[in-house]
Write an enzyme that holds these catalytic residues in place. Structure first.
Site: not given
Length: 227
Positions: A100, A107
């Protein structure tokens, strides 16, 4: 035209593969949840270290209820880990947690496929809601126009799932590389990490395969009836 098509055989096979993939990810996660990490790092600790070492000090980590509910929220820039992953120090926990964080790093670096996925999301959310209605309505009314529009809308959802594949594989690759280079896992633990991450990736592959086969089916129905 509505109830049977030869492509349904392949779709059924893909659906069975999807069920097996879901079973495998659960059993693999459960198995490696029993294997404690040599470093003693919990999922939270591994994720926090991975974020900090990549300059993401401002990205928080939050525990969420449930099992396998882990995800990265790109809108609020938050890594959310299921409670077993957040608190436990198993191979499964640190593998999922670091995966994760891999999305958070994507990003940060504006990973092209993730950027594309984010830009597609509003369109896909709209299109995926109407696609089933258009397709069902087209089949019931024997309207090729409705089926054609439904195919276009459904294509957006399929494209989104296909773009998701490299995003997920890249996040896992980033996670494994950092876990090894930073000493989060030992060489002997690499096998367990790979099994956990590969099992999770298979669920995305199976879902994309089902969607792609369904799209091909609709296109074949559309073209055959138009002719």
């Amino acid at each position: 035209m509505l109830f049977f098509h030869p492509m349904d055989f392949l779709i059924i096979i893909a659906f069975v593969l999807s069920l097996w993939a879901q079973y495998r990810v659960k059993t693999t996660f459960n198995h490696w949840s029993e294997v404690k990490s040599a470093t003693g790092l919990t999922g939270y600790e591994a994720a926090r270290r991975m974020l900090d070492r990549n300059g993401l000090h401002d990205v928080p980590i939050e525990p969420v209820p449930g099992r396998l509910t882990d995800h990265y929220d790109p809108i609020n820039r938050v890594v959310r880990l299921s409670e077993p992953v957040y608190y436990e120090n198993s191979i499964s926990a640190i593998s999922v947690a670091c995966h994760e964080v891999g999305h958070a790093i994507q990003h940060q670096s504006s990973y092209p496929m993730l950027v594309m996925r984010h830009r597609m999301f509003p369109v896909v959310r709209f299109a995926s809601g109407f696609a089933p209605l258009l397709l069902i309505g087209g089949f019931l009314l024997q309207s090729l126009n409705l089926i054609g529009v439904g195919i276009i809308f459904f294509s957006a959802a399929v494209a989104f799932q296909l773009v998701t594949l490299p995003v997920e594989f890249n996040a896992s690759s980033r996670a494994r590389d950092i876990m090894i280079s930073e000493g989060f896992i030992t060489q002997d633990e690499e096998r367990g990490v790979a099994k956990v991450l590969n099992a999770a990736a298979l669920t995305y592959v199976a879902a994309a395969l089902i969607a792609l086969l369904e799209l091909v089916k609709y296109i074949m129905i559309f073209t055959s009836n138009r002719d």
